[in-house]
Write an enzyme that holds these catalytic residues in place. Structure first.
Site, PDB file in Angstrom:
ATOM      1  N   GLU A   1       0.817  -1.204   0.000  1.00 18.41           N
ATOM      2  CA  GLU A   1       0.000   0.000   0.000  1.00 18.41           C
ATOM      3  C   GLU A   1       0.859   1.265   0.000  1.00 18.41           C
ATOM      4  O   GLU A   1       0.535   2.243  -0.656  1.00 18.41           O
ATOM      5  CB  GLU A   1      -0.872  -0.021   1.262  1.00 18.41           C
ATOM      6  CG  GLU A   1      -2.261   0.483   1.071  1.00 18.41           C
ATOM      7  CD  GLU A   1      -3.082   0.183   2.323  1.00 18.41           C
ATOM      8  OE1 GLU A   1      -3.206  -1.006   2.675  1.00 18.41           O
ATOM      9  OE2 GLU A   1      -3.553   1.139   2.956  1.00 18.41           O
ATOM     10  N   ASP A   2       1.948   1.240   0.732  1.00 15.14           N
ATOM     11  CA  ASP A   2       2.685   2.480   0.989  1.00 15.14           C
ATOM     12  C   ASP A   2       4.021   2.615   0.261  1.00 15.14           C
ATOM     13  O   ASP A   2       4.682   3.637   0.374  1.00 15.14           O
ATOM     14  CB  ASP A   2       2.952   2.622   2.497  1.00 15.14           C
ATOM     15  CG  ASP A   2       1.666   2.799   3.278  1.00 15.14           C
ATOM     16  OD1 ASP A   2       0.642   3.108   2.638  1.00 15.14           O
ATOM     17  OD2 ASP A   2       1.677   2.615   4.500  1.00 15.14           O
TER      18      ASP A   2
END
Ligand code: MN
Length: 608
Positions: free
Chosen positions: A91-92
Site C-alpha cells: 500500500e505504501d
C-alpha cells in the site's frame, strides 16, 4: 547471522524477541527457516519504509514491528509474523504483491494481499471504496481466517496509537472499530482483543463517560479487592471440604465499555445494583464445573433466570463456561464464571489459543501472570488440541454468510450496513426436529430459520410448527425452541416477509426470488441514444420508506436533473416509480441508471 546487526545506520531499538531471531543459535536449529523468514521480512520492510514517519513522529517501521509482535504474542506462525512486517509495504511503497510472493512465498503473499486496501482512485465514492475493501477482506478471510487475525493486529496497534490523529479521523476509525472489528474479534472468540478494541473505541467516541468510568473503577478498587478476599476465603474452604480441586480463583473488573453498557442498562432498570466485577473459578474437569456451581449456589443466593450453561450449549465462537449471577457478600450482584483451564484459554485467546499453545511449547515465553501450576495442564491441552485445530477453523460458518452478501447486495451503503448488522446482532439457539442446534440472530422468525436451512426450504414454506404446535411464520423465536418447517412445491415467499425477517440471508433470498420473477431482458432497457431530451424511467420496486430518496440521491450524485416523479403503490407492496429526466449525455445517464438499479429493493426498470 544477518547483516543488519552490523549496519550501524539502524535507528530504532529492536524488541527482544526480534533480536533473539537475529542471534538464532545454530543453523541446525529446526526452526532456522522460520527465523530466517522473520528476519528477512523485517529487513525488507525496514529498508522500504525508511524515511517514512508516522503521525506520532516515530519511524514508520515501528508500526509493522508492533503488528508483527502482536501476531507473535498471539502464537502466529512465521508467515503470519512476516506478514505483520510486510502488511503495509504494498500500500505504501512501490513493491508489488508479486515481488512479495517471489521473496517470501505464496502464504505470505495471500496474507498481505488480504489486508492491502485498494487504491482510492478506482472508486467513485469513499463509501464504495470502503465497501469494496471490506468485501475483499471477507473473501480473503473465508479462504484463510488468518488474514483477519493480521488485520486485527494492525487495527489494535492503530487504535493504541490513535491519539496522534486528527479528531475527525479518530472518531471515524473508532466507530469502524466498534461496529466491525470488535464484533469480528468476538466472533473469533478473541475476548482480550475484543475488550481492548472496545475500550479504546469508547475512549475516543464517548470521551467524557470513559473518564468517569476510569475514575469510578479506580475509586472502587480497594473495596473490590476486600470483597474478593472475603469471597475467595469462603469458597476455598468449601472446595476443600467437598474435595473439588480448584486451580484458580480470580477476580477482575469488567472491561470499561462493558461497565458502561451495564450502567446504561441499569438506568432503565434501577433495581439492580451491580458489582462490576467478574469472579472466575477454574477447575480441572467439566464435571467439577457443575459441582462447583452447586457449591456457589449453596453459599450465595442465585438470581433467578441469570444462569447460563455454555458448557452444554457452547456459543457459536466455541466459548464454553458456566455463568451465574449471585448476591455477593455485600448484597451486590456478582457475576460468577466457572470453567476448565482449556475453556479459559479458549475464552481469552479464541481462535489463536491453539496456535499460541503450539508455538509456546517450551512455556518459557508464557506471560508471568500464568503461574507454574498451569504449565503442565497446558502441555496436556496442547497435545489434545492439534487435531482439534483444523476442525475448529472450519466452524466459522458466519463468515460464509458475510461473503454470501457479496453476490446479492451491490450497493455499497447497503453492504456496509448489512455487515454491521450481521456482526452486532445477539444470538439465539433453536433446534431442528432432529435435535440439531441452529444459531440465529435475536428477533429471528421461522422464516429466517427456514432460509438458514436452505433457500428452497424458505421459498417453499407454507406453515410452521414451533415446539410441536402450529405457529405464525413471523413469530419471534426464543432460545430453546424446536422449529419445524412444512413446505409445498407450489408455495411462494410473501413480499411482506422482507420487513419481518431478521437475517440478511432471508431478506436477500426473498428479494432474489422476486427479482427473478420480474426479470426481463436487460439489453433492451438501456437506449443507445435518446431522441427526446426528457426520458422517463419506470422503476418497479419493493415499497419501503426512503426508497424514493435513495433513487433521487443517485441521480443527484451524477448531477442529472430530475424533472418529475410519480409514485404508484399497489396493495402487494410493490411500487412503480416513474422518474422523468433531462439529460443529453446518454452514456452518463446509462451509467447512472445502472447505479440506481443496484439498489437491492429495485426489482426491474424500463424506459417508458
Ligand atoms: Mn498498518
Amino acid at each position: 547471522m544477518s547483516s543488519i546487526l552490523l549496519d550501524s545506520s539502524i535507528d530504532i531499538t529492536l524488541p527482544e524477541w526480534l533480536q533473539k531471531c537475529f542471534h538464532s543459535p545454530s543453523p541446525k536449529d529446526r526452526k532456522q527457516g522460520e527465523t530466517d523468514l522473520i528476519c528477512q521480512a523485517f529487513e525488507f520492510a525496514y529498508d522500504l519504509h525508511e524515511g517514512q514517519y508516522r503521525k506520532s513522529g516515530e519511524p514508520y517501521i515501528c508500526h509493522p514491528m508492533a503488528v508483527a509482535g502482536l501476531l507473535r504474542d498471539w502464537g502466529g506462525t512465521a508467515p503470519m509474523i512476516a506478514a505483520g512486517f510486510l502488511h503495509d509495504v504494498v500500500e505504501d511503497t512501490d513493491v508489488t504483491i508479486d515481488e512479495i510472493e517471489q521473496r517470501f512465498g505464496v502464504e505470505v503473499r495471500r496474507l498481505v494481499e488480504g489486508v492491502t486496501k485498494l487504491s482510492k482512485l478506482n472508486f467513485k465514492s469513499k463509501t464504495e471504496n470502503q465497501a469494496e475493501n471490506f468485501r475483499r477482506m471477507f473473501l480473503a478471510m473465508a479462504q484463510d481466517i488468518r488474514v483477519i487475525v493480521v488485520k486485527l493486529a494492525d487495527r489494535l496497534h492503530n487504535m493504541r496509537t490513535l491519539e496522534h490523529l486528527k479528531e475527525e479521523k479518530r472518531r471515524q476509525i473508532a466507530l469502524e472499530t466498534r461496529e466491525i472489528f470488535a464484533p469480528i474479534a468476538q466472533r473469533l472468540g478473541m475476548w482480550r482483543v475484543k475488550s481492548e478494541l472496545e475500550d479504546l473505541a469508547f475512549k475516543y467516541i464517548e470521551g467524557e463517560a470513559y473518564q468517569q468510568i476510569v475514575q469510578y473503577v479506580e475509586e472502587n478498587e480497594t473495596l473490590r479487592q476486600q470483597r474478593f478476599a472475603q469471597s475467595t476465603a469462603i469458597l476455598r474452604q468449601r472446595f476443600q471440604q467437598t474435595g473439588i480441586e480448584c486451580l484458580e480463583i480470580s477476580e477482575r473488573s469488567k472491561h470499561l465499555y462493558g461497565i458502561y453498557q451495564k450502567m446504561l442498562m441499569s438506568q432503565k432498570d434501577s433495581q439492580e445494583i451491580y458489582d462490576f466485577a467478574v469472579l472466575r473459578i477454574i477447575v480441572k474437569t467439566n464435571e467439577e464445573c457443575y459441582r462447583t456451581l452447586a457449591v456457589v449456589h449453596d453459599i450465595f443466593r442465585p438470581v433467578p433466570g441469570r444462569f447460563s450453561d455454555y458448557i452444554g450449549l457452547p456459543k457459536p465462537n466455541n466459548y464454553q463456561s458456566l455463568h451465574t449471577v449471585v448476591v455477593g457478600t455485600t448484597g451486590k450482584l456478582l457475576e460468577v464464571q466457572i470453567r476448565t483451564l482449556e475453556m479459559d484459554y479458549l475464552a481469552e485467546y479464541g481462535i489463536t489459543a491453539y496456535w499460541r499453545l503450539g508455538h509456546l511449547l517450551d512455556f518459557s515465553q508464557l506471560p508471568p501472570q500464568q503461574h507454574q501450576t498451569r504449565q503442565s495442564e497446558l502441555a496436556w491441552i496442547s497435545q489434545l488440541s492439534t487435531q482439534h485445530n483444523q476442525q475448529k477453523m472450519s466452524e466459522f460458518a458466519w463468515l460464509n454468510d458475510l461473503v454470501a452478501c457479496n453476490d446479492d447486495i451491490c450497493d455499497a451503503t447497503e453492504y456496509i450496513q448489512s455487515i454491521k448488522n450481521d456482526l452486532t446482532m445477539e444470538e439465539i439457539y433453536v433446534f431442528t426436529p432432529k435435535g440439531d442446534l441452529i444459531s440465529l440472530p435475536s428477533k429471528s422468525t421461522p422464516i429466517d430459520f427456514a432460509y438458514k436451512i436452505h433457500t428452497n426450504v424458505g421459498n417453499r414454506l407454507v406453515s410452521v410448527k414451533v415446539n410441536g404446535e402450529f405457529a405464525s411464520e413471523v413469530a419471534v423465536l426464543s432460545t430453546g425452541d424446536t422449529v419445524e418447517i412444512l413446505t409445498d412445491e407450489n408455495a411462494e415467499p410473501k413480499l411482506a416477509w422482507i420487513k419481518q425477517v431478521a437475517t440478511n440471508k432471508a431478506k436477500n433470498a426473498i428479494r432474489r426470488w422476486y427479482k427473478y420473477q420480474y426479470k426481463s431482458e436487460l439489453k433492451a432497457k438501456l437506449l443507445p441514444e435518446y431522441l427526446v431530451p426528457v426520458v422517463t424511467f419506470k422503476f418497479l420496486c419493493i415499497d419501503r420508506i426512503g426508497i424514493l430518496k435513495d433513487i433521487i440521491e443517485r441521480f443527484y450524485r451524477y448531477k442529472i436533473n430530475v424533472q418529475a416523479v410519480r409514485v404508484e403503490t399497489n396493495s402487494k407492496g410493490i411500487a412503480d416509480i416513474h422518474v422523468s429526466i433531462e439529460s443529453k449525455d446518454a452514456e452518463k445517464l446509462n451509467e447512472c441508471v445502472r447505479e440506481v438499479a443496484k439498489i437491492s429493493d429495485i426489482l426491474d426498470f424500463r424506459v417508458v
